[in-house]
Design an enzyme around this catalytic site. Structure first.
Site, PDB file in Angstrom:
ATOM      1  N   GLN A 157       1.756  -7.202  -6.193  1.00 40.57           N
ATOM      2  CA  GLN A 157       0.477  -6.515  -6.419  1.00 40.57           C
ATOM      3  C   GLN A 157       0.572  -5.713  -7.711  1.00 40.57           C
ATOM      4  OE1 GLN A 157      -0.775  -3.087  -4.000  1.00 40.57           O
ATOM      5  NE2 GLN A 157      -2.718  -4.149  -3.639  1.00 40.57           N
TER       6      GLN A 157
ATOM      7  N   TYR B 159      -8.003   3.298  -6.226  1.00 39.60           N
ATOM      8  CA  TYR B 159      -7.242   3.246  -7.479  1.00 39.60           C
ATOM      9  C   TYR B 159      -8.155   2.737  -8.594  1.00 39.60           C
ATOM     10  CZ  TYR B 159      -3.484   4.392  -4.329  1.00 39.60           C
ATOM     11  OH  TYR B 159      -2.716   5.042  -3.401  1.00 39.60           O
TER      12      TYR B 159
ATOM     13  N   ALA C  38       2.468  -2.241  -4.562  1.00 42.65           N
ATOM     14  CA  ALA C  38       1.734  -1.824  -5.760  1.00 42.65           C
ATOM     15  C   ALA C  38       2.736  -1.487  -6.861  1.00 42.65           C
ATOM     16  CB  ALA C  38       0.866  -0.609  -5.447  1.00 42.65           C
TER      17      ALA C  38
ATOM     18  N   GLY D  21       1.105  -5.029   8.139  1.00 42.16           N
ATOM     19  CA  GLY D  21       1.868  -4.033   7.399  1.00 42.16           C
ATOM     20  C   GLY D  21       2.844  -3.292   8.285  1.00 42.16           C
ATOM     21  N   ARG D  22       2.354  -2.282   8.956  1.00 42.08           N
ATOM     22  CA  ARG D  22       3.254  -1.431   9.737  1.00 42.08           C
ATOM     23  C   ARG D  22       3.957  -2.204  10.842  1.00 42.08           C
ATOM     24  NH1 ARG D  22      -1.347   2.917  10.439  1.00 42.08           N
ATOM     25  NH2 ARG D  22      -2.475   0.939  10.228  1.00 42.08           N
TER      26      ARG D  22
ATOM     27  N   ARG E 232      -7.288  -7.587  -4.120  1.00 43.88           N
ATOM     28  CA  ARG E 232      -7.500  -6.719  -2.951  1.00 43.88           C
ATOM     29  C   ARG E 232      -8.693  -5.821  -3.229  1.00 43.88           C
ATOM     30  NH1 ARG E 232      -3.534  -3.362   1.156  1.00 43.88           N
ATOM     31  NH2 ARG E 232      -3.672  -5.326   2.280  1.00 43.88           N
TER      32      ARG E 232
ATOM     33  N   PRO F  65       1.041  -5.616   0.536  1.00 40.51           N
ATOM     34  CA  PRO F  65       1.789  -4.699  -0.325  1.00 40.51           C
ATOM     35  C   PRO F  65       1.955  -3.340   0.342  1.00 40.51           C
ATOM     36  CG  PRO F  65      -0.460  -5.022  -1.139  1.00 40.51           C
ATOM     37  CD  PRO F  65      -0.261  -5.996  -0.034  1.00 40.51           C
TER      38      PRO F  65
HETATM   39  C1  LIG Z   1       4.110   2.517   3.809  1.00 38.14           C
HETATM   40  C2  LIG Z   1       2.806   1.907   3.347  1.00 38.14           C
HETATM   41  C3  LIG Z   1       2.626   1.691   1.987  1.00 38.14           C
HETATM   42  C4  LIG Z   1       1.437   1.063   1.538  1.00 38.14           C
HETATM   43  N1  LIG Z   1       1.309   0.750   0.203  1.00 38.14           N
HETATM   44  C5  LIG Z   1       0.278  -0.031  -0.193  1.00 38.14           C
HETATM   45  C6  LIG Z   1       0.262  -0.610  -1.496  1.00 38.14           C
HETATM   46  O1  LIG Z   1       1.215  -0.508  -2.260  1.00 38.14           O
HETATM   47  N2  LIG Z   1      -0.831  -1.325  -1.854  1.00 38.14           N
HETATM   48  C7  LIG Z   1      -1.871  -1.532  -0.996  1.00 38.14           C
HETATM   49  O2  LIG Z   1      -2.850  -2.188  -1.367  1.00 38.14           O
HETATM   50  N3  LIG Z   1      -1.842  -1.045   0.268  1.00 38.14           N
HETATM   51  C8  LIG Z   1      -0.787  -0.340   0.685  1.00 38.14           C
HETATM   52  N4  LIG Z   1      -0.726   0.061   1.998  1.00 38.14           N
HETATM   53  C9  LIG Z   1      -1.736  -0.405   2.954  1.00 38.14           C
HETATM   54  C10 LIG Z   1      -1.245  -1.681   3.643  1.00 38.14           C
HETATM   55  O3  LIG Z   1      -1.137  -2.762   2.720  1.00 38.14           O
HETATM   56  C11 LIG Z   1      -2.199  -2.100   4.777  1.00 38.14           C
HETATM   57  O4  LIG Z   1      -3.454  -2.393   4.211  1.00 38.14           O
HETATM   58  C12 LIG Z   1      -2.343  -0.986   5.825  1.00 38.14           C
HETATM   59  O5  LIG Z   1      -1.074  -0.506   6.211  1.00 38.14           O
HETATM   60  C13 LIG Z   1      -3.102  -1.467   7.055  1.00 38.14           C
HETATM   61  O6  LIG Z   1      -2.437  -2.518   7.681  1.00 38.14           O
HETATM   62  P1  LIG Z   1      -1.507  -2.275   8.998  1.00 38.14           P
HETATM   63  O7  LIG Z   1      -2.356  -1.619  10.040  1.00 38.14           O
HETATM   64  O8  LIG Z   1      -1.072  -3.682   9.378  1.00 38.14           O
HETATM   65  O9  LIG Z   1      -0.341  -1.427   8.582  1.00 38.14           O
HETATM   66  C14 LIG Z   1       0.424   0.716   2.467  1.00 38.14           C
HETATM   67  C15 LIG Z   1       0.618   0.995   3.813  1.00 38.14           C
HETATM   68  C16 LIG Z   1       1.801   1.557   4.263  1.00 38.14           C
HETATM   69  C17 LIG Z   1       1.995   1.774   5.743  1.00 38.14           C
END
Ligand SMILES: Cc1cc2nc3c(=O)[nH]c(=O)nc-3n(C[C@H](O)[C@H](O)[C@H](O)COP(=O)(O)O)c2cc1C
Length: 359
Positions: free
Chosen positions: A102, A185, A60, A326-327, A233, A24
């Site tokens: 989520q 949260y 989320a 994610g990223r 999560r 998410p």
């Molecule tokens: C733009 C952005 C928005 C995110 N929004 C959420 C979210 O809505 N819910 C959540 O649990 N984590 C959120 N995260 C965390 C990501 O789900 C993930 O755990 C985090 O980016 C680490 O993974 P990565 O290194 O592959 O990006 C967000 C991350 C990014 C970059």
């Protein structure tokens, strides 16, 4: 060469084509501030499905208006919001991806500025539409407004809101739901002694601090029925002295297993900052492995998993059952196709319209 990433996984009756999933990620793009997703979201989530992701977990999504991080978060507290999500679900399915959502309540970290398009940070001002935040105790997140401690009726209302949103998620056609109990949260705030100083049955020892999460999970299960996978999560640790520990999270994971949860998505931190987080490639994978061991549940690992062979190794060695990127998926929605090429896996998905990409 192993192709663990491309081995389908089944949760309840749901078979998912591979182990490369999208976590998410809030897009802060319900621009009308009504919690309704827009064409941007269709393009965004559709591109992950077209790129070959196994499952996509939609960002989320607030179960109540006051549970949004910012006014631009998406929501699922009414049927207009539900109906706007349907084309996204259909597009994911058309391209062979499973899709979940989520469900979230931001607790004391609600009523803040969106993640882009503004220079402001911290809590919203009254003129920006601020609302009163809620939490287990009236302890503010550093730099944010003081929340109101939820009373018994407020806690019941949170449980009902998660259940009502889960019903709408099922009606919209989602394949799975994820309960957000990480990143500081509301549900994490209850789990962590850093933010929960309650003296009633929702505070105190770990069983008390986990009571709300278990109630929410039970209500969500009842709402979605027996066929739909439910994920949670968790933050595997607060990374802080006196905070939630990995051992405690393992115990919570075991309880969640007894309550019919199908998979744990193990992130970390978020309940207080700055915390000494050892950020680096795959830094949260050991947390997923430990929670998997303690709970006996399948886990998803997340956090700086950016390379095909690194991702393959996480799954092939059994540290986690799936990886969430994610990223990296924001940078390259075709990562699954690229990973298949790197791992010399021939049977990967290419959207039919792009089949000439094989030649
Ligand atoms: C733009 C952005 C928005 C995110 N929004 C959420 C979210 O809505 N819910 C959540 O649990 N984590 C959120 N995260 C965390 C990501 O789900 C993930 O755990 C985090 O980016 C680490 O993974 P990565 O290194 O592959 O990006 C967000 C991350 C990014 C970059």
């Amino acid at each position: 060469m192993t192709h663990a990433l491309f081995t389908p996984i089944t949760l309840r009756g749901l078979e998912i084509r591979n182990r490369i999933w999208v976590p998410p990620m809030c897009m802060y793009s319900a621009l009308a501030e009504d919690g309704v997703v827009t064409p941007f979201h269709l393009m965004h989530y559709g591109s992950f499905a077209r790129g070959g992701a196994g499952a996509i977990i939609v960002e989320a999504t607030g179960v109540v208006p006051e549970g949004r991080i910012s006014p631009r978060d998406s929501g699922l507290w009414n049927d207009v919001q539900r109906d706007a999500l349907v084309p996204i679900v259909q597009l994911a399915h058309d391209h062979g991806a499973a899709i979940g959502i989520q469900l979230a309540h931001a607790g004391r970290k609600a009523s803040t500025h969106p993640g882009w398009g503004t220079d402001s940070s911290g809590s919203l001002g009254a003129e920006e539409g601020a609302w009163r935040t809620v939490a287990p105790s009236a302890i503010p997140f550093p730099g944010l407004d003081v929340p109101e401690a939820l009373d018994a009726a407020g806690i019941d209302a949170v449980v009902e809101a998660f259940a009502a949103s889960a019903v709408r998620a099922a009606q919209a056609g989602f394949d799975l739901v994820e309960v957000h109990a990480a990143h500081g949260y509301l549900l994490h705030e209850f789990l962590s002694p850093l933010s929960n100083e309650r003296t009633d049955e929702y505070g105190g020892d770990l069983a008390g601090r986990a009571r709300l999460l278990l109630r929410v999970v039970d209500a969500v299960r009842e709402a979605v029925g027996e066929d739909m996978p439910v994920l949670v999560r968790l933050s595997g640790t607060d990374w802080l002295e006196g905070g939630l520990t990995l051992e405690e999270v393992g115990q919570v994971g075991a309880w969640l297993s007894e309550h019919g949860v199908d998979m744990l998505d193990v992130s970390s931190g978020g309940n207080l900052h700055p915390a000494p987080i050892p950020v680096g490639p795959g830094y949260q994978v050991p947390l997923a492995a430990a929670v998997k061991q303690a709970s006996g549940l399948p886990t998803a690992a997340v956090g700086m998993i950016d390379e095909p062979f690194q991702a393959e190794q996480v799954v092939a060695t059994g540290q986690a059952d799936v990886v969430l990127l994610g990223r990296e998926m924001l940078r390259d929605q075709n990562f699954p196709i690229r990973a298949a090429k790197a791992l010399r896996f021939a049977g990967h998905y290419i959207t039919p319209q792009y089949e000439r990409a094989h030649s």
